[in-house]
Design a protein around this motif. Structure first.
Motif, short mmCIF file in Angstrom:
data_model
loop_
_atom_site.label_atom_id
_atom_site.label_comp_id
_atom_site.label_asym_id
_atom_site.label_seq_id
_atom_site.Cartn_x
_atom_site.Cartn_y
_atom_site.Cartn_z
N GLY A 300 0.97 -1.17 -0.12
CA GLY A 300 0.14 0.03 -0.07
C GLY A 300 0.84 1.23 0.00
N HIS A 301 2.05 1.28 0.80
CA HIS A 301 2.83 2.51 0.82
C HIS A 301 3.33 2.76 -0.50
CE1 HIS A 301 3.52 1.98 5.24
NE2 HIS A 301 2.64 3.08 5.28
N GLU A 302 3.77 1.80 -1.25
CA GLU A 302 4.49 2.16 -2.61
C GLU A 302 3.46 2.44 -3.52
OE1 GLU A 302 8.94 0.04 -2.05
OE2 GLU A 302 7.05 -1.34 -3.34
N LEU A 303 2.01 1.67 -3.47
CA LEU A 303 1.08 2.11 -4.48
C LEU A 303 0.74 3.80 -4.29
CD1 LEU A 303 -1.32 -1.01 -4.37
CD2 LEU A 303 0.07 -0.13 -6.49
N LEU A 304 0.64 3.96 -2.79
CA LEU A 304 0.22 5.48 -2.72
C LEU A 304 1.16 6.36 -3.21
CD1 LEU A 304 -1.59 7.46 -1.08
CD2 LEU A 304 -0.02 7.06 1.07
N ASP A 305 2.63 6.02 -3.08
CA ASP A 305 3.82 6.81 -3.49
C ASP A 305 3.85 6.91 -4.84
OD1 ASP A 305 6.43 8.16 -2.96
OD2 ASP A 305 7.09 6.59 -4.21
N PHE A 306 3.37 6.07 -5.58
CA PHE A 306 3.37 5.87 -7.09
C PHE A 306 2.28 6.78 -7.62
CE2 PHE A 306 1.79 4.29 -11.16
CZ PHE A 306 2.81 4.06 -12.15
#
Length: 312
Positions: A300-306
């Motif tokens: 989730g963190h990396e999807l949000l950052d993307f």
């Protein structure tokens, strides 16, 4: 999305074109290292003996961000509710006033005691089909799920899935307090490739028609289970249907002992992604379960950052 994500054209997946689904890769496209933490976290679960399947695509271009064994069918607990809600939405459009009754209590108690949901605690025994769909979308309500399943029938949901080109994704049963030898071993199964496509197509208004898709997106946007991938998005579980800090989410989850699964569409100021992930594991102690939840939160963190930082 005002209950519908919009943007560029969604790429039709290979299964829908009748081509053989290729083996999922463990990396995104060449040069794309934005999801190294996700791949490492999920690969760590797989190395410890868990079964992991995942996929994410940039919705408007169809660009694959990562794929891990996304072609296989995985147990997905109640995540099969997405198929149920599609069939329900089509019928609600044609018969909006339909009212359904809750199953009668057995042995002096609720047949859904201990199951997810809140309808079992209501005084009233009847609600409209649309209201029950909202309960399923928002809190995964078991009593509402079973009432809707009894209304439309599992056979109709199966036919609907087949009509959408879904070969490895199915709703197999209703909620049960216990599964006997004559019952389906799983509530639902799914391929993450198919789920990722399905959620993206719903967001584009392409499932059945725009009205049906919008109804399903609206119900899923109410989802209050942000304990898995969506735990990394920083949203209010009870109030995120209209967006928060330029983030908009619709998602569906499935959870039972040894199974955690989620599929959704996340829209941010720079990109929109469709994602799906499922993990099956020996739920022997809380530490094992926490490892799974931590890995999903990393996704989730990396999807949000993307969706905040990716070039459009």
């Amino acid at each position: 999305m005002s209950h519908a994500l919009t943007g560029g054209e969604v790429r039709v997946p290979s299964h829908a074109r009748g081509r053989r689904v290729r083996r999922g890769r463990h990396r995104g496209e060449p040069g794309d290292d934005k999801f190294g933490g996700t791949v490492d976290a999920l690969a760590g679960l797989a190395r410890s003996g868990m079964q992991v399947s995942a996929r994410a695509v940039e919705l408007h271009s169809g660009r694959e961000l990562y794929a891990i064994d996304d072609h296989i069918s995985m147990p997905t607990a109640s995540l099969g509710k997405v198929l149920l809600l599609i069939e329900v939405a089509d019928r609600v459009v044609r018969s909006p006033t339909t009212s359904l009754t809750r199953a009668a209590p057995e042995s002096g108690g609720s047949p859904f005691a201990g199951a997810p949901g809140i309808w079992q605690h209501f005084q009233g025994d009847a609600l409209s089909a649309a209201d029950l769909a909202a309960l399923v979308g928002s809190v995964n309500d078991a009593a509402a799920f079973n009432a809707l399943t009894g209304w439309v029938g599992l056979a109709a949901v199966r036919v609907r899935a087949e009509s959408l080109g879904l070969n490895k994704t199915a709703l197999l049963d209703e909620f049960r307090a216990r599964r006997g030898p004559d019952d389906a071993p799983q509530l639902s199964i799914a391929s993450m490739r198919e789920l990722c496509w399905l959620l993206g197509a719903l967001a584009r208004g392409e499932i059945v028609n725009h009205h049906v898709s919008a109804l399903v997106v609206g119900w899923l946007a109410l989802g209050s289970d942000l304990s898995l991938v969506a735990s990394g998005f920083g949203l209010d579980p009870n109030s995120h249907a209209v967006g928060d800090h330029d983030v908009l989410l619709m998602n569906a989850t499935g959870a039972e002992r040894g199974v955690r699964a989620e599929a959704g569409v996340l829209q941010g100021p720079r990109a929109t992604v469709a994602y799906s992930v499922a993990v099956t594991f020996a739920d022997t102690d809380l530490g094992v379960r926490m490892r799974v939840l931590e890995a999903l939160r990393r996704c989730g963190h990396e999807l949000l950052d993307f969706v905040h930082s990716s070039p459009s």
